[in-house]
Scaffold this motif. Sequence first.
Motif, PDB file in Angstrom:
ATOM      1  N   PRO A  41      54.714  54.732  -2.681  1.00  0.00           N
ATOM      2  CA  PRO A  41      53.520  54.032  -2.174  1.00  0.00           C
ATOM      3  C   PRO A  41      52.253  54.584  -2.803  1.00  0.00           C
ATOM      4  CG  PRO A  41      54.272  55.641  -0.569  1.00  0.00           C
ATOM      5  CD  PRO A  41      55.294  55.650  -1.661  1.00  0.00           C
ATOM      6  N   VAL A  42      51.286  53.672  -3.050  1.00  0.00           N
ATOM      7  CA  VAL A  42      49.940  54.059  -3.462  1.00  0.00           C
ATOM      8  C   VAL A  42      49.081  54.017  -2.204  1.00  0.00           C
ATOM      9  CG1 VAL A  42      47.974  53.524  -4.905  1.00  0.00           C
ATOM     10  CG2 VAL A  42      50.284  53.097  -5.760  1.00  0.00           C
ATOM     11  N   MET A  43      48.719  55.192  -1.710  1.00  0.00           N
ATOM     12  CA  MET A  43      48.050  55.289  -0.421  1.00  0.00           C
ATOM     13  C   MET A  43      46.539  55.180  -0.600  1.00  0.00           C
ATOM     14  SD  MET A  43      50.711  55.660   1.418  1.00  0.00           S
ATOM     15  CE  MET A  43      50.032  56.097   3.015  1.00  0.00           C
ATOM     16  N   TYR A  44      45.923  54.326   0.203  1.00  0.00           N
ATOM     17  CA  TYR A  44      44.458  54.224   0.263  1.00  0.00           C
ATOM     18  C   TYR A  44      44.067  54.537   1.698  1.00  0.00           C
ATOM     19  CZ  TYR A  44      39.748  52.587  -0.666  1.00  0.00           C
ATOM     20  OH  TYR A  44      38.382  52.510  -0.847  1.00  0.00           O
ATOM     21  N   GLY A  45      43.633  55.782   1.908  1.00  0.00           N
ATOM     22  CA  GLY A  45      43.443  56.247   3.275  1.00  0.00           C
ATOM     23  C   GLY A  45      44.811  56.543   3.870  1.00  0.00           C
ATOM     24  N   ASP A  46      45.089  55.990   5.047  1.00  0.00           N
ATOM     25  CA  ASP A  46      46.383  56.181   5.710  1.00  0.00           C
ATOM     26  C   ASP A  46      47.322  55.012   5.492  1.00  0.00           C
ATOM     27  OD1 ASP A  46      44.645  57.672   8.510  1.00  0.00           O
ATOM     28  OD2 ASP A  46      45.517  58.617   6.735  1.00  0.00           O
ATOM     29  N   MET A  47      46.909  54.057   4.689  1.00  0.00           N
ATOM     30  CA  MET A  47      47.702  52.842   4.512  1.00  0.00           C
ATOM     31  C   MET A  47      48.222  52.758   3.078  1.00  0.00           C
ATOM     32  SD  MET A  47      47.619  51.333   7.431  1.00  0.00           S
ATOM     33  CE  MET A  47      48.210  49.702   6.982  1.00  0.00           C
ATOM     34  N   ALA A  48      49.430  52.208   2.991  1.00  0.00           N
ATOM     35  CA  ALA A  48      50.003  51.948   1.662  1.00  0.00           C
ATOM     36  C   ALA A  48      49.460  50.602   1.181  1.00  0.00           C
ATOM     37  CB  ALA A  48      51.521  51.918   1.735  1.00  0.00           C
ATOM     38  N   GLU A  49      48.491  50.646   0.242  1.00  0.00           N
ATOM     39  CA  GLU A  49      47.870  49.422  -0.254  1.00  0.00           C
ATOM     40  C   GLU A  49      48.511  48.927  -1.537  1.00  0.00           C
ATOM     41  OE1 GLU A  49      45.699  47.611   1.133  1.00  0.00           O
ATOM     42  OE2 GLU A  49      45.153  48.865   2.827  1.00  0.00           O
ATOM     43  N   GLY A  50      49.489  49.650  -2.053  1.00  0.00           N
ATOM     44  CA  GLY A  50      50.167  49.237  -3.285  1.00  0.00           C
ATOM     45  C   GLY A  50      51.391  50.111  -3.510  1.00  0.00           C
ATOM     46  N   ALA A  51      52.044  49.905  -4.617  1.00  0.00           N
ATOM     47  CA  ALA A  51      53.235  50.691  -4.914  1.00  0.00           C
ATOM     48  C   ALA A  51      53.431  50.771  -6.418  1.00  0.00           C
ATOM     49  CB  ALA A  51      54.461  50.072  -4.257  1.00  0.00           C
ATOM     50  N   ILE A  52      53.950  51.923  -6.871  1.00  0.00           N
ATOM     51  CA  ILE A  52      54.419  52.079  -8.246  1.00  0.00           C
ATOM     52  C   ILE A  52      55.940  51.942  -8.200  1.00  0.00           C
ATOM     53  CG2 ILE A  52      54.594  53.581 -10.235  1.00  0.00           C
ATOM     54  CD1 ILE A  52      51.807  52.581  -9.762  1.00  0.00           C
ATOM     55  N   VAL A  53      56.460  50.983  -8.938  1.00  0.00           N
ATOM     56  CA  VAL A  53      57.897  50.704  -8.918  1.00  0.00           C
ATOM     57  C   VAL A  53      58.455  50.897 -10.326  1.00  0.00           C
ATOM     58  CG1 VAL A  53      59.663  48.962  -8.477  1.00  0.00           C
ATOM     59  CG2 VAL A  53      57.638  49.066  -7.025  1.00  0.00           C
ATOM     60  N   VAL A  54      59.521  51.694 -10.418  1.00  0.00           N
ATOM     61  CA  VAL A  54      60.219  51.900 -11.694  1.00  0.00           C
ATOM     62  C   VAL A  54      61.669  51.475 -11.496  1.00  0.00           C
ATOM     63  CG1 VAL A  54      61.035  53.587 -13.362  1.00  0.00           C
ATOM     64  CG2 VAL A  54      58.704  53.736 -12.467  1.00  0.00           C
ATOM     65  N   TYR A  55      62.139  50.639 -12.377  1.00  0.00           N
ATOM     66  CA  TYR A  55      63.521  50.142 -12.294  1.00  0.00           C
ATOM     67  C   TYR A  55      64.211  50.418 -13.624  1.00  0.00           C
ATOM     68  CZ  TYR A  55      67.380  46.808 -12.628  1.00  0.00           C
ATOM     69  OH  TYR A  55      68.601  46.218 -12.832  1.00  0.00           O
ATOM     70  N   VAL A  56      65.349  51.114 -13.552  1.00  0.00           N
ATOM     71  CA  VAL A  56      66.170  51.391 -14.741  1.00  0.00           C
ATOM     72  C   VAL A  56      67.438  50.569 -14.603  1.00  0.00           C
ATOM     73  CG1 VAL A  56      67.301  53.138 -16.132  1.00  0.00           C
ATOM     74  CG2 VAL A  56      65.237  53.708 -14.840  1.00  0.00           C
ATOM     75  N   LYS A  57      67.768  49.834 -15.623  1.00  0.00           N
ATOM     76  CA  LYS A  57      68.835  48.839 -15.541  1.00  0.00           C
ATOM     77  C   LYS A  57      70.183  49.469 -15.225  1.00  0.00           C
ATOM     78  CE  LYS A  57      70.944  45.055 -18.166  1.00  0.00           C
ATOM     79  NZ  LYS A  57      70.970  44.318 -19.442  1.00  0.00           N
ATOM     80  N   SER A  58      70.425  50.688 -15.727  1.00  0.00           N
ATOM     81  CA  SER A  58      71.753  51.283 -15.546  1.00  0.00           C
ATOM     82  C   SER A  58      71.624  52.792 -15.406  1.00  0.00           C
ATOM     83  CB  SER A  58      72.648  50.931 -16.739  1.00  0.00           C
ATOM     84  OG  SER A  58      73.866  51.633 -16.674  1.00  0.00           O
ATOM     85  N   LEU A  59      72.505  53.384 -14.600  1.00  0.00           N
ATOM     86  CA  LEU A  59      72.558  54.833 -14.490  1.00  0.00           C
ATOM     87  C   LEU A  59      72.889  55.455 -15.837  1.00  0.00           C
ATOM     88  CD1 LEU A  59      72.399  57.165 -12.454  1.00  0.00           C
ATOM     89  CD2 LEU A  59      74.849  56.880 -12.040  1.00  0.00           C
ATOM     90  N   GLN A  60      73.577  54.687 -16.679  1.00  0.00           N
ATOM     91  CA  GLN A  60      73.947  55.155 -18.020  1.00  0.00           C
ATOM     92  C   GLN A  60      72.694  55.492 -18.830  1.00  0.00           C
ATOM     93  OE1 GLN A  60      77.337  55.180 -18.711  1.00  0.00           O
ATOM     94  NE2 GLN A  60      77.126  56.194 -20.672  1.00  0.00           N
TER      95      GLN A  60
END
Length: 941
Positions: free
Chosen positions: A138-157
């Motif tokens: 979560p990207v926190m602005y004050g006490d609230m999560a106003e956004g998110a950084i999301v990373v997705y890797v297609k395979s554990l490989q």
Amino acid sequence: MALLVSVVLFVSFFLFIQDQVNNKHRAQLEQIEKIAVNNIDNITVQVENLAKNDLIINSLIDYEQRESYLSVFFQSLKITDSSDIAIGFLNFNAEPIVVKNWTLFEINSDAFSWKPEVFEQGKTNVDVTKQGILIAAPVMYGDMAEGAIVVYVKSLQDVISYSSSLGVQVLVNDEYEVMFSSQPEQLPVGTYISEKKLSGTFSVKSDGRWWRAFSVESLTTAYQDVLQLFVMVFFLLMVVIFATNYSARISAKIASQALKALRDSISEASKGRSPINQPVSKREPSEVVAIKASVNFLLHDLLSTSLSRDRFESVIDSMSEPLLVLDHNFNMVLQNRSMSELGKEYRISIPEDFNSIFPLETWQELAANNKVEIDYSMYGTLTAKPLVLEWLLNKYISDGQEIGYVLVASDLTKQKDLLFELKMKNKAIDEASTSIVITDMLNGDQPIVYANKAFYNLTGYGADEVIGRNCRFLQGEKTNLNKVETIRKAISNRESLEITLINYRKDKTPFSNSLTLSPIVNDAGLVTHYIGFSHDVTELQRAASYLKQAKNKAEQSAQMKSEFLASMSHEIRTPMNGVIGTLSLMLNEELGEQQREYATVAKDSAQSLLSLINDILDFSKIEAGKLGIEKHELDIESLTRSVYRSFKSEADAKQLAFNIDLSGVKEVFLIGDGGRLRQVMNNIIGNALKFTNEGEVSVAVETESNTDDGTVTCTWHVTDTGIGIKKGRLKSIFESFTQADSSTTREFGGTGLGLSISKQLCQLMGGDITIQSDIGKGSTFSFSAQLGLSDNAHNILFTKSEEPKPFERVNMRALLVEDNMINQMVAKKMLSESGVEMEVAINGAKALERLLANTDKEFDVIFMDCHMPILDGYDATQAIRSGDAGNQYLDIPIIAMTANAMKGDKEKCFAAGMDDYMSKPIDLSLLQNLLTKWQQKIKPE
């Protein structure tokens, strides 16, 4: 006994080997799980750090800055070496703000349920499935999560870089589907582990955090040491039985060679190049074999250590931040790829350029605070391009002892540039001449949270009197409450608004405030602030009021002028009609020679006066922009010949050669205003004859087609051998009321309007007039007009001219509606001589009475004056058309006979219901042409 010992040894070694193989496989699984967990944890740490970055947090509210730098930042961001990775910065609705390779995630997004944990609980979500790895912080602005950084890797490989010569190690999900394989060619990712596949293999299983781990090896490979041992024991039995002495002699030699090979293997393994298992010779003693087996295990651990170091170096090389490890003497122990590239770019190396990287007192500050920000432009080092780095220092500890420093740098160059740009914009807003205020809409009273200098200058208040207050303190007794309500509604509806209202300064003086309001909306669609722009428009409104008054006065003046001209036109033409009409009637009588001469002079003078009146009216129309150019079909040759013939007698009277040349006319049938062309020709040719006493006057015409717009340029050249014009007067002769000199006026007369009107008429028709002249030798006037090309040449009105037929008296009865006694007399005389029997009504009301006096239709036509007392001609005509004069007269032809000759008068007559129009003074020939036309319509033969 030897056989029993061999069997016991064989079983012991078998159990030992089995335990060793099992331990090695478990070690492999622990190693690979450790690598996998560490790599995922490292990525998680990177994602969480990125979510806590001030630039990311500030970009939630700074849209302009976000668009200018985040896209570049994300495109350069590198989490792993894999290309199958998606990175996204999302708002609190999980809508993308800035993304990289996002389509890869969207294909598999339904497989992950991460939003509640991230947005509602504000926690980091890590999920590993067969669809890949998802890490969301979560990207926190004050006490609230106003956004998110999301990373997705297609395979554990893609996350684990690991290979092993000890069988195959795989990580599987709950469905036993392979998510990672150390030997993809043997067990590919996506295949399933089953008992059938594990049959005939040696396998070890363990349960991990997100997976189950298997280490699988074929039985022959796993127990190859046992098989070797079996062969060796058998061989030893044979040797014991048959060659005990011989083995004793060669044992030393074999042991020596084996130890040498082991030593070489250890050396190679320390470099990460040795195979895990060393080959065992059949000739080696059992002691050597046991040593070799132990050493093989040692080699395997040594190789694993080497591989671990390679993976560590791979991890730090994937960091985008430069990393540098130094000993206490500032010698380089280790650097990652980013640091190496930085060194190449700025041509620095350690320890030679240590002072360039940490100039002057910056190292002391870093050592004291473990953190320092260095702008290298201030020190004159690393100046290949602007560079600002923030260095973090950690101690390098080994075996509990501090042996050096670990340094990590963050590039703040772009951030500093953005902050500087923001500072400049804030400075521009503060110093702007426009008054600007910002109010907080999330606070109950919507107070002002910012005001620039212009606002304070405009209102006279200070910052301590403005900040924290609602803008209503600017209102006063003259403030329009309806406009205040309009502002409230606009704010309530989240709308922009432009409005002007009265506000008050601190000293209670009112001013007109041109106010523009604009809402500021966050990603949730909530209006957080309103920004207001104010301008003092008091002086502008005062000036606008003055301009409006001046405009009204100018329009009134123009209207009065137009009405005056119309009135003068009517009042002058009315007596002129009597004068010219009476003289025309007199000249038709039998007169003495002297009387005819006097009457002719009087009529010519009256015609000259009428011509002057027409010139003044035309000039006034052009000046007022009310002179229109008509378009109808015409024959240029016939039109020019007609004007030429009208001047032929005058040229003959002055004994001048008068020539016409039409050889240059290529297009005869054109579209234009023949009346205005005739007027210009009359003026130019008339002047040429007037100012030429001897010699000649020639008229030449030529046409030229314009292919661009399909028009035709028609040009007339009028050349004379007259008095000529001085060079210094050539430009001024086209000015109004101007002639070549005052003597010209005395000798030849004239007002000086003719050329001015002619030039303006030519310009209205898309042409112009030019002149070439020599004093005493003559002049050439060239005038032109842009005309259209007629596509109806065969039916053109201007065909070969025929001799006009003599007038034949008509047979009709008419009612003349005219209030002026003189005009009555002239009209009655002209109409009577033309065969019209008539009665007179002195106004419109009398005309209606006369028409109603008999139910039978007594009249064939009505001649109607327009300006009359009691009931004018317009209203009388409308009454007749409405049936007020009886149904028998609903369609009677009504011909306007009026002194109204201004633009629009003819159209006004037709609009009132009249059928034809004739202006005063009445020309007898035109009247007779009109009578002939209506005779044919009323009483066709």
